[in-house]
Scaffold this motif. Sequence first.
Motif, PDB file in Angstrom:
ATOM      1  N   UNK A 183       0.805  -1.229   0.000  1.00 55.39           N
ATOM      2  CA  UNK A 183       0.000   0.000   0.000  1.00 55.39           C
ATOM      3  C   UNK A 183       0.834   1.273   0.000  1.00 55.39           C
ATOM      4  N   UNK A 184       2.030   1.183   0.587  1.00 53.21           N
ATOM      5  CA  UNK A 184       2.887   2.375   0.572  1.00 53.21           C
ATOM      6  C   UNK A 184       3.349   2.726  -0.828  1.00 53.21           C
ATOM      7  N   UNK A 185       3.391   1.786  -1.738  1.00 53.41           N
ATOM      8  CA  UNK A 185       3.793   2.012  -3.121  1.00 53.41           C
ATOM      9  C   UNK A 185       2.583   2.311  -3.989  1.00 53.41           C
ATOM     10  N   UNK A 186       1.507   1.590  -3.780  1.00 52.91           N
ATOM     11  CA  UNK A 186       0.324   1.723  -4.641  1.00 52.91           C
ATOM     12  C   UNK A 186      -0.562   2.902  -4.244  1.00 52.91           C
ATOM     13  N   UNK A 187      -0.489   3.336  -2.993  1.00 54.02           N
ATOM     14  CA  UNK A 187      -1.345   4.429  -2.540  1.00 54.02           C
ATOM     15  C   UNK A 187      -2.766   3.989  -2.228  1.00 54.02           C
ATOM     16  N   UNK A 188      -3.009   2.679  -2.102  1.00 55.19           N
ATOM     17  CA  UNK A 188      -4.355   2.179  -1.812  1.00 55.19           C
ATOM     18  C   UNK A 188      -4.741   2.480  -0.364  1.00 55.19           C
ATOM     19  N   UNK A 189      -6.037   2.593  -0.113  1.00 53.28           N
ATOM     20  CA  UNK A 189      -6.538   2.755   1.257  1.00 53.28           C
ATOM     21  C   UNK A 189      -6.365   1.425   1.976  1.00 53.28           C
TER      22      UNK A 189
END
Length: 236
Positions: A183-189
């Motif tokens: 998530x830190x790379x993809x920016x997903x919630x």
Amino acid sequence: MVNTPRSARHGALLVGTVAVLGLLTACGNGHDVHSNPPVTASGTAAPATDGTKSPAPGTSAPASTASAPAGAPSSPGASKATPTAGGGGGAATTVPVSSRCHTSELSASVGRNDPGAGQENFPVVLTNRSGRTCTLHGYAGAAFVNGSGTQLGPDPRRESGSPTTITLRPGQSAWAGLTYSNPGVSGAETATPAALLVTPPNEKDSLRVAWSGGAVPVSGNSSSVFLSVLSPGTAP
């Protein structure tokens, strides 16, 4: 009355007797031709009606080339042979077919993360804890839940693969890869699950596994979680 000389009568009787004897002799010879016993002569017999030759004197007859139908008794009253398990010569054996593993016969666990190229990769392991052999085939189901049991995010999507039937003897395991983008790379919630629910193939009941892998994507870009087909073992 005419008197015939004695010598003439005697001559006539003699001639008649000779004629009768000749006739009886001829009849007797004709009867003897048909009533004489057969004479056995040595030599080679004529061919038999099926095209095979009789054996020469002093030799035994060849064995028959005709074979009985497969499995038929060799002689009247003979019993049919039954193959025995484990016997030599390709004897048939009966192997019991195992049924699928039920949820109650399995335990679930999540292995150590093996991250790479912005991906998080966890092996989800199912182990046969029963006393019998059973099988798994295809994909397991999975879902992240919070402490109250509410699901977080959508169900994982299936990665492409070729399902195979995995036979698990007691104590053996199968695993599936649980993968998602960091998530830190993809920016997903994200959300942090309390547990992962794992459902064996073709079962309705789930196994609850405490989750210690941190935050997981639940919505937004690149938030999909993937689950691979089951494979034998506990890890790649």
